[in-house]
Write a protein that holds these residues in place. Structure first.
Motif, mmCIF file in Angstrom:
data_model
loop_
_atom_site.group_PDB
_atom_site.id
_atom_site.type_symbol
_atom_site.label_atom_id
_atom_site.label_comp_id
_atom_site.label_asym_id
_atom_site.label_seq_id
_atom_site.Cartn_x
_atom_site.Cartn_y
_atom_site.Cartn_z
ATOM 1 N N ARG A 171 67.409 71.375 5.195
ATOM 2 C CA ARG A 171 68.765 71.911 5.276
ATOM 3 C C ARG A 171 68.775 73.318 5.866
ATOM 4 O O ARG A 171 69.580 73.647 6.720
ATOM 5 C CB ARG A 171 69.391 71.917 3.887
ATOM 6 N N ASP A 172 67.853 74.187 5.389
ATOM 7 C CA ASP A 172 67.829 75.572 5.877
ATOM 8 C C ASP A 172 67.474 75.647 7.358
ATOM 9 O O ASP A 172 68.105 76.416 8.114
ATOM 10 C CB ASP A 172 66.841 76.412 5.065
ATOM 11 N N ALA A 184 69.319 76.458 13.006
ATOM 12 C CA ALA A 184 69.309 76.020 14.392
ATOM 13 C C ALA A 184 70.732 75.983 14.985
ATOM 14 O O ALA A 184 70.894 75.900 16.197
ATOM 15 C CB ALA A 184 68.662 74.652 14.527
ATOM 16 N N HIS A 185 71.737 76.038 14.139
ATOM 17 C CA HIS A 185 73.129 75.942 14.622
ATOM 18 C C HIS A 185 73.806 77.275 14.662
ATOM 19 O O HIS A 185 73.720 78.189 14.104
ATOM 20 C CB HIS A 185 73.943 74.969 13.776
#
Length: 155
Positions: A148-149, A154-155
């Motif tokens: 999740r992290d 990355a976004h």
């Protein structure tokens, strides 16, 4: 259905590991205790070389990796540790008294490895193997991707 239980850490985990090993007819030697302490303190998958380095530092002498490999293999066989096949690494089993198949989620970004307990998935694998006359000993399921992290970063 997912299998739920209490995950142990620290002294309770070491005590449960010692009890599980004794219950399997094996001795809890000082070196085995040290290897388990180092592995469980790392809190992430570690190679035998990384564990050997930690044991060497704690012992104040060089402990060969092949000695640590033998102990880690015993731990895997007795359910005190689990092997992450794709990373050639080991993690302490946070519930050594439970015997079930685990699914590992391995993050290719940060290396975090999470394990899920879901015997319903592996039951299907075991049933398919049995139908083919194959006696499955230990299904290993690993999913590689991004946690999740790392996905959020990355976004």
């Amino acid at each position: 259905m997912a299998h739920s239980h209490r995950l142990l850490a620290g002294t309770p985990l070491a005590e449960a590991a010692q009890a599980a090993l004794a219950g399997a007819g094996e001795r809890w030697t000082p070196m085995r205790a040290r290897v388990f302490a180092v592995l469980s303190a790392l809190g992430r998958p570690a190679s035998a070389y990384q564990v050997a380095a930690g044991v060497s530092a704690a012992e104040g002498r060089t402990v060969p990796a092949n000695s640590v490999y033998r102990i880690l293999d015993l731990f895997v066989a007795r359910n005190l540790a689990q092997r992450i096949e794709s990373a050639n690494a080991y993690v302490a089993n946070a519930h050594p008294g439970c015997r079930h198949d685990c699914i590992f989620l391995v993050c290719d970004g940060c290396g975090t490895t999470t394990h899920l307990d879901d015997d319903s998935l592996t039951r299907g694998l075991r049933d398919a193997a049995a139908a083919s006359g194959f006696a499955a000993e230990r299904p290993v399921i690993e999913l590689r991707g991004r946690c999740r992290d790392c996905t959020a970063a990355a976004h």
